[in-house]
Design an enzyme around this catalytic site. Structure first.
Site, PDB file in Angstrom:
ATOM      1  N   TYR A 258       0.797  -1.235   0.000  1.00 15.54           N
ATOM      2  CA  TYR A 258       0.000   0.000   0.000  1.00 15.54           C
ATOM      3  C   TYR A 258       0.834   1.293   0.000  1.00 15.54           C
ATOM      4  O   TYR A 258       0.266   2.376   0.034  1.00 15.54           O
ATOM      5  CB  TYR A 258      -0.957  -0.005   1.195  1.00 15.54           C
ATOM      6  CG  TYR A 258      -1.917  -1.177   1.159  1.00 15.54           C
ATOM      7  CD1 TYR A 258      -2.837  -1.305   0.120  1.00 15.54           C
ATOM      8  CD2 TYR A 258      -1.882  -2.170   2.133  1.00 15.54           C
ATOM      9  CE1 TYR A 258      -3.702  -2.389   0.057  1.00 15.54           C
ATOM     10  CE2 TYR A 258      -2.749  -3.259   2.091  1.00 15.54           C
ATOM     11  CZ  TYR A 258      -3.650  -3.355   1.039  1.00 15.54           C
ATOM     12  OH  TYR A 258      -4.504  -4.425   0.983  1.00 15.54           O
TER      13      TYR A 258
ATOM     14  N   HIS B 160      -8.748   1.661  -5.996  1.00 18.00           N
ATOM     15  CA  HIS B 160      -7.930   0.764  -5.160  1.00 18.00           C
ATOM     16  C   HIS B 160      -6.474   1.144  -5.298  1.00 18.00           C
ATOM     17  O   HIS B 160      -5.999   1.388  -6.416  1.00 18.00           O
ATOM     18  CB  HIS B 160      -8.122  -0.696  -5.579  1.00 18.00           C
ATOM     19  CG  HIS B 160      -9.532  -1.145  -5.395  1.00 18.00           C
ATOM     20  ND1 HIS B 160     -10.056  -1.389  -4.153  1.00 18.00           N
ATOM     21  CD2 HIS B 160     -10.529  -1.304  -6.282  1.00 18.00           C
ATOM     22  CE1 HIS B 160     -11.329  -1.716  -4.298  1.00 18.00           C
ATOM     23  NE2 HIS B 160     -11.648  -1.663  -5.571  1.00 18.00           N
TER      24      HIS B 160
HETATM   25  O1  CA2 Z   1      -5.875  -1.787  -2.792  1.00 22.68           O
HETATM   26  C1  CA2 Z   1      -6.790  -1.271  -2.151  1.00 22.68           C
HETATM   27  O2  CA2 Z   1      -6.960  -0.065  -2.064  1.00 22.68           O
HETATM   28  C2  CA2 Z   1      -7.739  -2.175  -1.362  1.00 22.68           C
HETATM   29  O3  CA2 Z   1      -9.038  -1.625  -1.449  1.00 22.68           O
HETATM   30  C3  CA2 Z   1      -7.231  -2.147   0.065  1.00 22.68           C
HETATM   31  C4  CA2 Z   1      -7.987  -3.103   0.982  1.00 22.68           C
HETATM   32  C5  CA2 Z   1      -8.071  -4.494   0.388  1.00 22.68           C
HETATM   33  O4  CA2 Z   1      -8.877  -5.322   1.199  1.00 22.68           O
HETATM   34  C6  CA2 Z   1      -8.627  -4.472  -1.029  1.00 22.68           C
HETATM   35  O5  CA2 Z   1      -8.630  -5.781  -1.528  1.00 22.68           O
HETATM   36  C7  CA2 Z   1      -7.786  -3.580  -1.918  1.00 22.68           C
HETATM   37  C8  CA2 Z   1      -7.295  -3.188   2.326  1.00 22.68           C
HETATM   38  C9  CA2 Z   1      -7.071  -1.876   3.005  1.00 22.68           C
HETATM   39  C10 CA2 Z   1      -6.129  -2.115   4.122  1.00 22.68           C
HETATM   40  O6  CA2 Z   1      -5.229  -1.049   4.171  1.00 22.68           O
HETATM   41  C11 CA2 Z   1      -4.114  -1.237   4.905  1.00 22.68           C
HETATM   42  C12 CA2 Z   1      -3.187  -0.235   4.847  1.00 22.68           C
HETATM   43  C13 CA2 Z   1      -2.046  -0.349   5.531  1.00 22.68           C
HETATM   44  C14 CA2 Z   1      -1.784  -1.448   6.313  1.00 22.68           C
HETATM   45  C15 CA2 Z   1      -2.726  -2.457   6.393  1.00 22.68           C
HETATM   46  C16 CA2 Z   1      -3.901  -2.339   5.683  1.00 22.68           C
END
Ligand code: CA2
Length: 188
Positions: free
Chosen positions: A45, A122
């Protein structure tokens, strides 16, 4: 809040996004765990925090003369409530539904019900990741999906939604019945 106009040598200059009907208003929604950005899983991310990302969105919104309202929630119900609320006073929605992308019929139904043009964003490329992330319940009710471009995806979504909304406003104006256009101009 950005202004819709400025004065230049006594002439009023109107910004393109701020036509007769007022400034465009876009609600930006971040789903669950997006508040953790920058602190965990940087390889997926990135390293930018949510605050920094929101600041970049606000900066572009100012340039485009669009009013944005930014919110993050870990709760599906709260996101549904904010989508419903956007029906009055907003022109469009940008949403990263995060984990709810792959599970939430409720968020999909709310977007379909309000009928506002919505862009799904995303940070990661969901189509390159685990199989369960390939399916989006939101994509079918969104005007478009941006996936895999990191925080830039939100900026592209804002530009794209701005262009979409500006074009549909312009089209509504030009397709208004000839009689009401004459009336608006004060001609017969
Ligand atoms: O890629 C994306 O933006 C997602 O929407 C992010 C979601 C995931 O479940 C989707 O499949 C794709 C997860 C968000 C979690 O964000 C975090 C950020 C930093 C550390 C841990 C989680």
């Amino acid at each position: 809040m950005p202004r819709c106009w400025s004065l230049s040598g006594g002439i009023v200059l109107a910004y393109p996004g701020c036509e007769q009907n007022g400034m465009l208003r876009i609600r930006v929604l971040h789903g669950p765990n997006i508040n953790l950005l920058g602190s965990r899983e940087p390889s997926i991310y990135g390293t930018m925090s949510l605050d920094a990302m929101d600041s970049a969105i606000l900066k572009l919104a100012e340039e485009l003369a669009v009013e944005v309202d930014l919110r993050q929630s870990n709760s599906e119900g709260e996101l549904v409530g904010w989508i419903q609320e956007a029906r009055t006073g907003y022109d469009g929605i940008i949403i990263n539904p995060a984990g709810y992308t792959h599970t939430s019929v409720a968020i999909r139904d709310a977007i379909a019900a309000v009928g506002l043009p919505t862009v799904e964003v995303h940070l990661s490329n969901i189509h390159q990741r685990e199989e369960f992330r390939h399916r989006s319940y939101i994509a079918g009710v969104a005007i478009g999906q941006i996936s895999g471009l990191g925080p830039t995806g939100y900026l592209l979504a804002l530009r794209g939604l701005h262009d979409h909304l500006t074009a549909s406003r312009r089209q509504k104006k030009t397709s208004a019945p000839a009689t009401s256009r004459r009336a608006a101009k004060g001609t017969r």
